[in-house]
Structures are given as C-alpha cells and as structure tokens.
Design a protein around this motif. Structure first.
Motif, PDB file in Angstrom:
ATOM      1  N   THR A 155       0.800  -1.235   0.000  1.00  0.00           N
ATOM      2  CA  THR A 155       0.000   0.000   0.000  1.00  0.00           C
ATOM      3  C   THR A 155       0.828   1.279   0.000  1.00  0.00           C
ATOM      4  N   ALA A 156       2.095   1.214   0.406  1.00  0.00           N
ATOM      5  CA  ALA A 156       2.906   2.441   0.424  1.00  0.00           C
ATOM      6  C   ALA A 156       4.383   2.081   0.478  1.00  0.00           C
ATOM      7  N   ILE A 157       5.221   2.994  -0.039  1.00  0.00           N
ATOM      8  CA  ILE A 157       6.679   2.834  -0.004  1.00  0.00           C
ATOM      9  C   ILE A 157       7.275   4.122   0.549  1.00  0.00           C
ATOM     10  N   LYS A 158       8.094   3.988   1.576  1.00  0.00           N
ATOM     11  CA  LYS A 158       8.785   5.135   2.162  1.00  0.00           C
ATOM     12  C   LYS A 158      10.265   4.982   1.815  1.00  0.00           C
ATOM     13  N   PRO A 159      10.775   5.752   0.847  1.00  0.00           N
ATOM     14  CA  PRO A 159      12.164   5.557   0.381  1.00  0.00           C
ATOM     15  C   PRO A 159      13.178   5.788   1.492  1.00  0.00           C
ATOM     16  N   GLY A 160      14.316   5.147   1.361  1.00  0.00           N
ATOM     17  CA  GLY A 160      15.392   5.348   2.313  1.00  0.00           C
ATOM     18  C   GLY A 160      16.060   6.700   2.117  1.00  0.00           C
ATOM     19  N   LYS A 161      16.719   7.180   3.163  1.00  0.00           N
ATOM     20  CA  LYS A 161      17.377   8.484   3.097  1.00  0.00           C
ATOM     21  C   LYS A 161      18.683   8.415   3.859  1.00  0.00           C
ATOM     22  N   MET A 162      19.724   9.034   3.309  1.00  0.00           N
ATOM     23  CA  MET A 162      21.043   9.011   3.925  1.00  0.00           C
ATOM     24  C   MET A 162      21.353  10.378   4.542  1.00  0.00           C
ATOM     25  N   MET A 163      21.815  10.385   5.809  1.00  0.00           N
ATOM     26  CA  MET A 163      22.225  11.634   6.455  1.00  0.00           C
ATOM     27  C   MET A 163      23.628  12.000   5.994  1.00  0.00           C
ATOM     28  N   SER A 164      23.843  13.298   5.777  1.00  0.00           N
ATOM     29  CA  SER A 164      25.191  13.758   5.456  1.00  0.00           C
ATOM     30  C   SER A 164      26.011  13.791   6.737  1.00  0.00           C
ATOM     31  N   GLN A 165      27.344  13.915   6.595  1.00  0.00           N
ATOM     32  CA  GLN A 165      28.205  14.000   7.780  1.00  0.00           C
ATOM     33  C   GLN A 165      27.837  15.217   8.619  1.00  0.00           C
ATOM     34  N   GLU A 166      27.503  16.321   7.944  1.00  0.00           N
ATOM     35  CA  GLU A 166      27.144  17.531   8.679  1.00  0.00           C
ATOM     36  C   GLU A 166      25.883  17.303   9.508  1.00  0.00           C
ATOM     37  N   GLU A 167      24.888  16.617   8.903  1.00  0.00           N
ATOM     38  CA  GLU A 167      23.645  16.341   9.629  1.00  0.00           C
ATOM     39  C   GLU A 167      23.885  15.382  10.796  1.00  0.00           C
ATOM     40  N   ALA A 168      24.805  14.432  10.599  1.00  0.00           N
ATOM     41  CA  ALA A 168      25.049  13.412  11.609  1.00  0.00           C
ATOM     42  C   ALA A 168      26.006  13.867  12.706  1.00  0.00           C
ATOM     43  N   SER A 169      26.703  14.985  12.489  1.00  0.00           N
ATOM     44  CA  SER A 169      27.757  15.408  13.427  1.00  0.00           C
ATOM     45  C   SER A 169      27.291  15.550  14.875  1.00  0.00           C
ATOM     46  N   PRO A 170      26.145  16.207  15.150  1.00  0.00           N
ATOM     47  CA  PRO A 170      25.734  16.327  16.567  1.00  0.00           C
ATOM     48  C   PRO A 170      25.540  14.968  17.233  1.00  0.00           C
ATOM     49  N   ARG A 171      24.951  14.043  16.504  1.00  0.00           N
ATOM     50  CA  ARG A 171      24.735  12.694  17.044  1.00  0.00           C
ATOM     51  C   ARG A 171      26.048  11.974  17.265  1.00  0.00           C
ATOM     52  N   ILE A 172      26.965  12.119  16.312  1.00  0.00           N
ATOM     53  CA  ILE A 172      28.270  11.455  16.435  1.00  0.00           C
ATOM     54  C   ILE A 172      29.041  12.040  17.610  1.00  0.00           C
ATOM     55  N   GLU A 173      29.028  13.371  17.723  1.00  0.00           N
ATOM     56  CA  GLU A 173      29.756  14.009  18.827  1.00  0.00           C
ATOM     57  C   GLU A 173      29.214  13.541  20.172  1.00  0.00           C
ATOM     58  N   GLN A 174      27.906  13.434  20.280  1.00  0.00           N
ATOM     59  CA  GLN A 174      27.302  12.963  21.529  1.00  0.00           C
ATOM     60  C   GLN A 174      27.744  11.541  21.848  1.00  0.00           C
ATOM     61  N   GLU A 175      27.773  10.679  20.831  1.00  0.00           N
ATOM     62  CA  GLU A 175      28.179   9.287  21.047  1.00  0.00           C
ATOM     63  C   GLU A 175      29.648   9.197  21.442  1.00  0.00           C
ATOM     64  N   LEU A 176      30.500   9.963  20.763  1.00  0.00           N
ATOM     65  CA  LEU A 176      31.927   9.930  21.095  1.00  0.00           C
ATOM     66  C   LEU A 176      32.179  10.488  22.494  1.00  0.00           C
ATOM     67  N   ARG A 177      31.452  11.535  22.858  1.00  0.00           N
ATOM     68  CA  ARG A 177      31.580  12.069  24.219  1.00  0.00           C
ATOM     69  C   ARG A 177      31.200  11.002  25.245  1.00  0.00           C
ATOM     70  N   LYS A 178      30.119  10.306  24.961  1.00  0.00           N
ATOM     71  CA  LYS A 178      29.662   9.267  25.879  1.00  0.00           C
ATOM     72  C   LYS A 178      30.717   8.174  26.033  1.00  0.00           C
ATOM     73  N   GLN A 179      31.288   7.751  24.899  1.00  0.00           N
ATOM     74  CA  GLN A 179      32.303   6.700  24.942  1.00  0.00           C
ATOM     75  C   GLN A 179      33.537   7.160  25.719  1.00  0.00           C
ATOM     76  N   LYS A 180      34.005   8.369  25.415  1.00  0.00           N
ATOM     77  CA  LYS A 180      35.202   8.876  26.090  1.00  0.00           C
ATOM     78  C   LYS A 180      34.944   9.073  27.581  1.00  0.00           C
ATOM     79  N   ALA A 181      33.762   9.605  27.898  1.00  0.00           N
ATOM     80  CA  ALA A 181      33.438   9.834  29.306  1.00  0.00           C
ATOM     81  C   ALA A 181      33.330   8.508  30.057  1.00  0.00           C
ATOM     82  N   GLY A 182      32.800   7.474  29.405  1.00  0.00           N
ATOM     83  CA  GLY A 182      32.722   6.156  30.036  1.00  0.00           C
ATOM     84  C   GLY A 182      34.099   5.605  30.349  1.00  0.00           C
TER      85      GLY A 182
END
Length: 603
Positions: free
Chosen positions: A370-397
């Motif tokens: 009944t419907a198709i929702k195409p896939g979408k790729m985030m650019s590095q710029e879009e993903a940067s806040p998420r990546i920074e948060q994850e790396l901070r978490k890993q380093k802080a751990g």
C-alpha cells in the motif's frame, strides 16, 4: 500474541541478539556473575537447593530493578513502588526461579559451548563493522557500560543456558486438545455485568466522631505520628554524564566515526502492506496445506479482480487476529521485521500491487503493498551532533573507569570536606532539602546503602564524608551532613483533625459494607432491594476492563447456572460492590490461532 506479532519474531539466535543489546542498555537483571559463587553466610532470605539467596543479593536485585524502571519511566517513575510488598515478592520469586533453573540445568548436565556464545555475539550488528564482527567495537560497547568481555560472556552464557532449559521443558510438555479447548471456552466466555457500588461518601453524614475517640486513637497509634529523624546534605556526583562536559571531540574523530559507521546514518527503506492470512503451520497434514493454499489462491484472485475490496476480504477471511479487524493492515516495516518469504515478496512489489499466495511458517499470505517510504542518507554535517554525543559518551565512560578510584580515595582521605574532590574533578557541590531515614526517596541520587551511611555515627556524629557509593550504574556519590533533626512526635492538636476524618471515613465505610451485604442478602433471596445499577458491560476473563481489580475473580466465580446471579465484594479502599450477572455469552468456535496461543500458554 497475535499471528502478526509472531510474524515479527526472529529465530532463536536473533532473539538472543536482542537480549544482548538489552543487557547493554540496562543493568543485568536480578543477579550478576558474582552471585553464582556459593556463599556460606547464614544470613539469607530464600534457599534453592543448597544455594542461599543472601540479603545482599536480594538488595542488589531490588536496586537493579529500580534502576531499570527509572530508565524506562523517566520522570514518571515513583520510587515508592519499590516498597510495595507484591513488587518485592515478585522480584524474590524471579531470583528463586532463576536459581532453580540454574540448578536444574547443572543437574541435567547442560552446557553452552564457547563456540555458540561466540557465534551469537558475532551476529549482533552493534558489534560489527562493514558486516563483519569487530573486536574493537565489541570491547568499546562493553567498556561504555562498565563491562568486561569475561563478565559479559559469563552473563550471556547463563542466560542462554536458562533459555535452552526452558525451551527443552516447554517442548517436552504435552497438552491435550480437550484441555486447550476448555481453557479457550473459559477464557473467551463473556458475562454481562451490572454494578451497584456502596461508597463511604454516601454514609459520611450519618457518622459522628466523639473527641474521646480521637484522643484514644492518638494514644494507641503514637508511632503513626512520629516524625523520623532527618538530615540536610551536601553532596557531589561523579558520572560519565558529568565528565562528558570536560571531554573534547575533534572534527577528525567525527569524520572517522562517520566513515566507519556510514550505514548507521541512513534511514532504511520502509514499506506498508496489508495481508490476508490463511493459517496452516509447517508440519500440518498435506491435505490441510493444499486446502489452505487453494483458499488463499481464490482470495488472491478475488483481490486482484477487485483491489478496492481487499480490506473487506481481509476482515471476512484473514485468520490473523492482530490485523484482520484493520483490513489486514500491518503498518510500515523495514527489512528484517517480517519472516523471510513475506519480506522478499513485499520488497519486490510495486505500490498497490497484489501478490500471493506467499507461503511462510504460518500459512499462506495474500499481500497488497500500500505504500513505499524511500530510504534516506544523512550527510556527515547532519550526523555530526549525534556522532559528537556518542563519542563524548564513549570517552566519558572510559574516563570514568580510569578516575573512579581517585574519586573514592579523595573523599575518604580528606573526609572532613568534599572540597578537594569537587575541585579536582570540577564538580559543583549540591544541597538537599530535609531527608528522612525512612519514608520515600528524596530528590537526590540515593539508595539504601547511601541512606544507611548518612545516618551512621561516622557521618552523622563525626562529621565525615560518606564513602563513594555507587547509587546507580557508573554513578558515584559522596555526601556529608549539614544539619540534623532527631525524631519527634506531632502534637495532638496538630493531628486531631486528620484523625477525626480518618475515623469518620472508616465508620462510613463500615456502614457502606453493612448496607451492601444487607442488599445482597435480599437480592439473593429474590426480594426487592434499594439498589442503583450501572450500565451493563459484557466482559471476559481475558478482557475484564471495566471491573475493578478486586472484583474480577469473584465476578467470574459467581454461579451463573441461574440468572440473574448476584455476588458482593468489599472494596479494599472502602465500601462494598454488588455485581449482577445478567447473562452468559459462550465463546465462539475456537480458531487455530487461538488453539496455538492457549496451548503455548498451558505448556
């Protein structure tokens, strides 16, 4: 579980992969590897064979369950629930059950080979890089949660061992079909009830409380009006969240993480489908399979001929109780959510195309995309806040694991002040409001061990810091007492009004119960009674919503051989409830899906 929910289930190995991820998200449920070693302490709360479940182990189970609930519910979590006797008993029973399974598995000579543990870990996507197991990712994921591979694999082995034993015991149980049908008839039978409550509020005007009764209650229940000893504290907290403020992440690190985890930043394609399921499980007689397939083929022909009638056909013919009522709609799903044959068909179809029948372990599916929702790729710029948060978490751990011992040493060695530790780690000391030794959890990171420590002579009288106490996973707290109030009694004049209201409501409740029982006796004799009935509700044992919890069992235990039937029950919160059984609606003929579901439950 509906057949639609079953569609979403994975094979055993994939289910275990979900267990692994859950073990990384929340503390290991109930007991850790340290508790598998048999102790000799005489202080225990339960015994399973020769194994003693110690008070320490039980307290640890309570703390871990509390932390799990806190993480799931967030601000909606009420710490008082952990004081509920039913909750505490349930956690103890779970401990007993897990140790009993462990004993049984050991006695049966069951074991989980190293190769099986390794194979399972290698299947988890979170531990993979470019589709292959990565030791670096595996160790980093464990390290971020304060786990070592040895401890984690021991826990996982224990979980797998118990899962294998439960599966073996379940597969060995034979449940007669007559028993299954009887359970369906009982569980799906409906009864139409009318309710007549007798509430304390209806009788309050009839109650008069004498001052002497109020005074007598106060003298007989003085402990009820005692104000427990209280403290105000200064405290500091060391955790990865606190340390993450001091962690830096470079643009180069962000770029590298993006390259290494590029597939994690894509929104995969999702598809929405409806289906008509004709059940016929693998292993069913050949004639049954052929008949089911023929019926599915006919429905597929009708659906292709009149696509606009697909939803109506699903409502009339689909044997998936989870989606039939919705016209077969399964909602959006990605790859890996459905069983393989269904997924392959759905992801090869065009929008509004009808396909089938498609054969799976559950039977034959007629599918409409009944419907198709195409896939979408985030650019590095879009993903940067998420990546920074994850790396901070890993380093802080990692940093937390490195400095936790230093924190513990500082608050112990310079125990007359928190200043040294606060300055060393750039922590801001915080202060609490008044905290009671008992009676609810304050807005302060605390557990039973911390409360015991702050009210100890060493901290209270000698003005020392508490030791660094782990109040939650990877969260250390040290506190010191600023002010102290000894236990005291609330004066009679202060509480007399409260007591009078309490006694008035108790007597009003007694009058409500008396009136309810008298009305019930008349009704059961066939006499008229002054009763106001509510709107009739048709309910079943499986779906009793509309009946108060305390009334469900008595309602369905009532003898319905002669109608109307009447039953009464006291409300634990005060008052009385009369239930009238107006009619009994027998369960419809059982479906195969119901027989499988009830059979599994009985096994």
């Amino acid at each position: 579980m509906s057949l639609f929910e079953m569609l979403r289930e994975k094979k055993t190995g994939q289910l275990f992969a979900k267990i692994i991820l859950a073990m990384l998200i929340i503390p290991f449920a109930l007991f850790g590897v340290d508790y598998y070693q048999r102790g000799t302490s005489g202080d225990y709360v339960a015994k399973v064979g020769d194994y003693r479940i110690t008070a320490q182990e039980y307290d640890q189970a309570l703390r871990e369950r509390q932390e799990q609930m806190r993480q799931v519910l967030g601000r909606n979590f009420d710490p008082a629930i952990m004081d509920n006797p039913d909750v505490r008993r349930t956690i103890l029973e779970e401990l007993v059950n897990q140790h009993a399974l462990t004993e049984r598995a050991a006695g049966a000579g069951l074991a989980v080979p190293d190769a099986e543990v390794a194979r399972l870990i290698q299947q988890v996507e979170a531990f993979q890089k470019d589709g292959k197991f990565s030791k670096e990712r595996y160790e980093a994921a464990l390290r971020s949660q304060g786990l070592t591979p040895v401890v984690f694999e021991q826990r996982l082995r224990q979980q797998m061992l118990m899962q294998h034993l439960e599966s073996a015991l379940g597969a060995a149980n034979f449940v007669p079909q007559a028993s299954v049908d009887r359970m369906i008839a009982i569980g799906e039978q409906q009864r139409e009830f009318s309710q007549a409550p007798f509430l304390p509020d209806q009788f309050l005007a009839e109650v008069r409380i004498e001052p002497a009764a109020v005074k007598a209650y106060y003298e007989a229940n003085r402990a009820e009006f005692e104000i427990p000893e209280q403290v105000r504290l200064e405290y500091i907290v060391l955790s990865p969240d606190v340390l993450s403020k001091e962690v830096t992440v470079s643009p180069e690190e962000i770029a590298k993480y993006y390259r290494d985890h590029e597939k994690d930043f894509g929104q995969p394609e999702e598809r929405r489908a409806s289906h008509i399921l004709i059940t016929s499980p693998m292993g069913a007689p050949e004639a049954e399979r052929k008949a089911a397939k023929a019926k599915a083929e006919e429905l597929a022909r009708q659906a292709k001929q009149s696509p606009e009638k697909f939803a109506d056909l699903a409502r009339q013919h689909s044997q998936d109780p989870g989606s039939a009522a919705n016209g077969g709609d399964l909602g959006f799903f990605g790859r890996g959510a459905m069983v393989k044959p269904f997924e392959e068909a759905a992801f090869s179809m065009k929008q509004n195309e009808i396909s089938g029948p498609v054969e799976s372990d559950f039977g034959f599916h007629v599918i409409r995309l009944t419907a198709i929702k195409p896939g979408k790729m985030m650019s590095q710029e879009e993903a940067s806040p998420r990546i920074e948060q994850e790396l901070r978490k890993q380093k802080a751990g990692r940093k937390f694991a490195e400095v936790a011992e230093t924190f513990s040493n500082l608050v112990f060695e310079q125990s007359d002040s928190l200043k040294a530790a606060a300055e060393h780690f750039k922590l801001q000391p915080q202060r609490t409001d008044w905290i009671k030794r008992k009676g609810g959890e304050p807005a302060f990171p605390v557990n039973d061990k911390m409360l015991a420590s702050v009210f100890s002579d060493e901290v209270l009288k000698n003005k020392r810091n508490t030791e660094a106490i782990e109040v939650a996973p990877n969260t250390l707290v040290s506190a010191r007492v600023l002010e102290y109030k000894p236990a005291a009694m609330r004066g009679f004049d202060e509480v007399s009004g409260e007591i009078a209201k309490k006694l008035q409501r108790k007597q009003a409740s007694d009058l409500a119960v008396k009136a309810g029982k008298e009305a019930l006796a008349k009704l059961q004799k066939g006499e008229e009674a002054s009763v106001t009935w509510g709107v009739p509700l048709a309910l079943s044992r499986q779906r009793p919503a509309g009946l108060p919890d305390f009334a469900v069992r008595p309602a369905f235990q009532a003898d319905a051989s002669k109608l109307p039937a009447y039953v009464g029950v006291e409300n634990p919160r005060g008052g009385y409830l009369i239930l009238r059984v107006n009619k009994v609606i027998d369960a419809p003929a059982a479906t195969e899906a119901q027989r499988r579901l009830y059979g599994d439950q009985l096994r």
